[in-house]
Scaffold this motif. Structure first.
Motif, PDB file in Angstrom:
ATOM      1  N   VAL A 129       0.890  -1.156   0.000  1.00  0.00           N
ATOM      2  CA  VAL A 129       0.000   0.000   0.000  1.00  0.00           C
ATOM      3  C   VAL A 129       0.931   1.210   0.000  1.00  0.00           C
ATOM      4  CG1 VAL A 129      -1.718   1.303   1.284  1.00  0.00           C
ATOM      5  CG2 VAL A 129      -1.856  -1.201   1.207  1.00  0.00           C
ATOM      6  N   ALA A 130       0.976   1.906  -1.125  1.00  0.00           N
ATOM      7  CA  ALA A 130       1.993   2.943  -1.361  1.00  0.00           C
ATOM      8  C   ALA A 130       2.015   4.041  -0.305  1.00  0.00           C
ATOM      9  CB  ALA A 130       1.788   3.562  -2.740  1.00  0.00           C
ATOM     10  N   THR A 131       0.864   4.371   0.251  1.00  0.00           N
ATOM     11  CA  THR A 131       0.806   5.500   1.187  1.00  0.00           C
ATOM     12  C   THR A 131       0.969   5.088   2.651  1.00  0.00           C
ATOM     13  OG1 THR A 131      -1.592   5.324   1.233  1.00  0.00           O
ATOM     14  CG2 THR A 131      -0.623   6.889  -0.343  1.00  0.00           C
ATOM     15  N   CYS A 132       1.288   3.807   2.906  1.00  0.00           N
ATOM     16  CA  CYS A 132       1.462   3.350   4.288  1.00  0.00           C
ATOM     17  C   CYS A 132       2.756   2.548   4.387  1.00  0.00           C
ATOM     18  CB  CYS A 132       0.286   2.492   4.737  1.00  0.00           C
ATOM     19  SG  CYS A 132       0.441   1.932   6.437  1.00  0.00           S
ATOM     20  N   HIS A 133       3.726   3.094   5.097  1.00  0.00           N
ATOM     21  CA  HIS A 133       5.040   2.470   5.161  1.00  0.00           C
ATOM     22  C   HIS A 133       5.231   1.572   6.374  1.00  0.00           C
ATOM     23  CE1 HIS A 133       6.075   4.778   1.672  1.00  0.00           C
ATOM     24  NE2 HIS A 133       5.654   5.871   2.291  1.00  0.00           N
ATOM     25  N   VAL A 134       4.192   1.384   7.210  1.00  0.00           N
ATOM     26  CA  VAL A 134       4.313   0.428   8.306  1.00  0.00           C
ATOM     27  C   VAL A 134       3.967  -0.987   7.849  1.00  0.00           C
ATOM     28  CG1 VAL A 134       3.872   2.144  10.108  1.00  0.00           C
ATOM     29  CG2 VAL A 134       1.978   0.784   9.239  1.00  0.00           C
ATOM     30  N   PHE A 135       3.312  -1.118   6.677  1.00  0.00           N
ATOM     31  CA  PHE A 135       3.014  -2.434   6.121  1.00  0.00           C
ATOM     32  C   PHE A 135       4.240  -2.976   5.401  1.00  0.00           C
ATOM     33  CE2 PHE A 135      -1.607  -0.898   5.341  1.00  0.00           C
ATOM     34  CZ  PHE A 135      -1.936  -1.132   6.666  1.00  0.00           C
ATOM     35  N   SER A 136       4.316  -4.282   5.323  1.00  0.00           N
ATOM     36  CA  SER A 136       5.362  -4.941   4.546  1.00  0.00           C
ATOM     37  C   SER A 136       5.217  -4.536   3.076  1.00  0.00           C
ATOM     38  CB  SER A 136       5.210  -6.455   4.690  1.00  0.00           C
ATOM     39  OG  SER A 136       6.107  -7.120   3.855  1.00  0.00           O
ATOM     40  N   ARG A 137       6.284  -4.690   2.324  1.00  0.00           N
ATOM     41  CA  ARG A 137       6.233  -4.358   0.890  1.00  0.00           C
ATOM     42  C   ARG A 137       5.582  -5.460   0.060  1.00  0.00           C
ATOM     43  NH1 ARG A 137      10.032  -0.068  -0.571  1.00  0.00           N
ATOM     44  NH2 ARG A 137      11.095   0.544   1.335  1.00  0.00           N
ATOM     45  N   THR A 138       5.464  -6.655   0.617  1.00  0.00           N
ATOM     46  CA  THR A 138       4.861  -7.774  -0.110  1.00  0.00           C
ATOM     47  C   THR A 138       3.913  -8.528   0.815  1.00  0.00           C
ATOM     48  OG1 THR A 138       6.648  -9.282   0.506  1.00  0.00           O
ATOM     49  CG2 THR A 138       6.893  -8.091  -1.579  1.00  0.00           C
ATOM     50  N   GLY A 139       3.057  -9.326   0.211  1.00  0.00           N
ATOM     51  CA  GLY A 139       2.156 -10.164   0.994  1.00  0.00           C
ATOM     52  C   GLY A 139       0.725  -9.690   0.952  1.00  0.00           C
ATOM     53  N   THR A 140      -0.041 -10.151   1.941  1.00  0.00           N
ATOM     54  CA  THR A 140      -1.474  -9.880   2.007  1.00  0.00           C
ATOM     55  C   THR A 140      -1.885  -9.625   3.445  1.00  0.00           C
ATOM     56  OG1 THR A 140      -1.815 -11.395   0.140  1.00  0.00           O
ATOM     57  CG2 THR A 140      -3.748 -10.842   1.442  1.00  0.00           C
ATOM     58  N   LEU A 141      -2.800  -8.687   3.615  1.00  0.00           N
ATOM     59  CA  LEU A 141      -3.443  -8.464   4.909  1.00  0.00           C
ATOM     60  C   LEU A 141      -4.828  -9.101   4.840  1.00  0.00           C
ATOM     61  CD1 LEU A 141      -2.615  -4.684   5.481  1.00  0.00           C
ATOM     62  CD2 LEU A 141      -1.439  -6.670   6.437  1.00  0.00           C
ATOM     63  N   ARG A 142      -5.264  -9.689   5.956  1.00  0.00           N
ATOM     64  CA  ARG A 142      -6.566 -10.354   5.996  1.00  0.00           C
ATOM     65  C   ARG A 142      -7.300  -9.973   7.279  1.00  0.00           C
ATOM     66  NH1 ARG A 142      -6.752 -16.762   6.401  1.00  0.00           N
ATOM     67  NH2 ARG A 142      -6.312 -16.254   8.565  1.00  0.00           N
ATOM     68  N   SER A 143      -8.608  -9.793   7.171  1.00  0.00           N
ATOM     69  CA  SER A 143      -9.439  -9.445   8.324  1.00  0.00           C
ATOM     70  C   SER A 143     -10.733 -10.253   8.277  1.00  0.00           C
ATOM     71  CB  SER A 143      -9.772  -7.953   8.310  1.00  0.00           C
ATOM     72  OG  SER A 143     -10.656  -7.639   9.357  1.00  0.00           O
ATOM     73  N   PRO A 144     -11.180 -10.750   9.433  1.00  0.00           N
ATOM     74  CA  PRO A 144     -12.465 -11.472   9.454  1.00  0.00           C
ATOM     75  C   PRO A 144     -13.631 -10.503   9.304  1.00  0.00           C
ATOM     76  CG  PRO A 144     -11.646 -11.193  11.683  1.00  0.00           C
ATOM     77  CD  PRO A 144     -10.566 -10.670  10.761  1.00  0.00           C
ATOM     78  N   VAL A 145     -14.773 -11.045   8.862  1.00  0.00           N
ATOM     79  CA  VAL A 145     -15.992 -10.243   8.816  1.00  0.00           C
ATOM     80  C   VAL A 145     -16.755 -10.455  10.121  1.00  0.00           C
ATOM     81  CG1 VAL A 145     -16.173 -10.173   6.309  1.00  0.00           C
ATOM     82  CG2 VAL A 145     -17.255 -12.022   7.549  1.00  0.00           C
ATOM     83  N   ILE A 146     -17.406  -9.387  10.596  1.00  0.00           N
ATOM     84  CA  ILE A 146     -18.081  -9.390  11.889  1.00  0.00           C
ATOM     85  C   ILE A 146     -19.526  -8.940  11.689  1.00  0.00           C
ATOM     86  CG2 ILE A 146     -18.073  -8.387  14.209  1.00  0.00           C
ATOM     87  CD1 ILE A 146     -15.006  -7.784  13.620  1.00  0.00           C
ATOM     88  N   PHE A 147     -20.461  -9.732  12.181  1.00  0.00           N
ATOM     89  CA  PHE A 147     -21.885  -9.418  12.046  1.00  0.00           C
ATOM     90  C   PHE A 147     -22.230  -8.106  12.747  1.00  0.00           C
ATOM     91  CE2 PHE A 147     -26.189  -9.673  13.866  1.00  0.00           C
ATOM     92  CZ  PHE A 147     -26.923  -9.710  12.697  1.00  0.00           C
ATOM     93  N   VAL A 148     -23.042  -7.261  12.083  1.00  0.00           N
ATOM     94  CA  VAL A 148     -23.515  -6.002  12.666  1.00  0.00           C
ATOM     95  C   VAL A 148     -25.020  -6.076  12.928  1.00  0.00           C
ATOM     96  CG1 VAL A 148     -23.810  -3.513  12.308  1.00  0.00           C
ATOM     97  CG2 VAL A 148     -21.699  -4.646  11.595  1.00  0.00           C
ATOM     98  N   ASN A 149     -25.826  -6.304  11.860  1.00  0.00           N
ATOM     99  CA  ASN A 149     -27.273  -6.359  12.044  1.00  0.00           C
ATOM    100  C   ASN A 149     -27.986  -6.868  10.799  1.00  0.00           C
ATOM    101  OD1 ASN A 149     -27.278  -4.209  10.223  1.00  0.00           O
ATOM    102  ND2 ASN A 149     -27.970  -2.686  11.698  1.00  0.00           N
ATOM    103  N   PHE A 150     -29.293  -7.095  10.961  1.00  0.00           N
ATOM    104  CA  PHE A 150     -30.208  -7.388   9.862  1.00  0.00           C
ATOM    105  C   PHE A 150     -31.052  -6.144   9.644  1.00  0.00           C
ATOM    106  CE2 PHE A 150     -29.768 -11.673  11.701  1.00  0.00           C
ATOM    107  CZ  PHE A 150     -29.451 -12.400  10.559  1.00  0.00           C
TER     108      PHE A 150
END
Length: 146
Positions: free
Chosen positions: A105-126
């Protein structure tokens, strides 16, 4: 993988709600929406006041990232809304679905230069409208996966 009763309950509720809607000619699940914010922080940490990152491609997948069910680009506040159409709702399984961001992610230098970030999905409502049922989720903290 540990047993998670809340995931089982949500999955059963989804199946029962869909089956009951079809059986009684009530609104059926027409949309699944996953809304969240991409921020520039060390993966695995949480910051609710950090500014978002604009222009980041975010995808939703329920099979380890092999197939994209929805994708969008974050807005100027880093917010993204991933919406599944009725055609893709049937393959959505919260326990198997994750939000992904490919690095760098070009504008964020705390992330690694390679790879993937992953996040779980969390239920909010119906949200039930006259002719359809919408299920809303958000995503949590991103973790570096490779």
């Amino acid at each position: 993988m540990a047993f998670n009763p809340s995931k089982l309950i949500l999955s059963l509720l989804f199946v029962v709600a869909t089956a009951a809607s079809v059986a009684h000619n009530n609104p059926i699940v027409a949309q699944v929406s996953v809304v969240g914010q991409m921020v520039c922080i060390v993966p695995g940490t949480n910051c609710t006041t950090c500014p978002g990152i604009a222009g980041v491609k975010v995808t939703l997948s329920c099979n380890g990232g092999r197939t994209t069910l929805a994708q969008a680009i974050t807005n100027n506040r880093g917010v993204v809304n991933l919406t599944l159409s009725a055609a893709n709702v049937g393959v959505f399984d919260q326990s198997q679905c994750f939000v992904y961001v490919k690095l760098p992610v070009a504008t964020c230098h705390v992330f690694s230069r390679t790879g993937t970030l992953r996040s779980p999905v969390i239920f909010v409502n119906f949200v039930q409208e006259a002719t359809r049922l919408m299920i809303n989720f958000t995503f949590g903290v991103f973790r570096y996966v490779n």
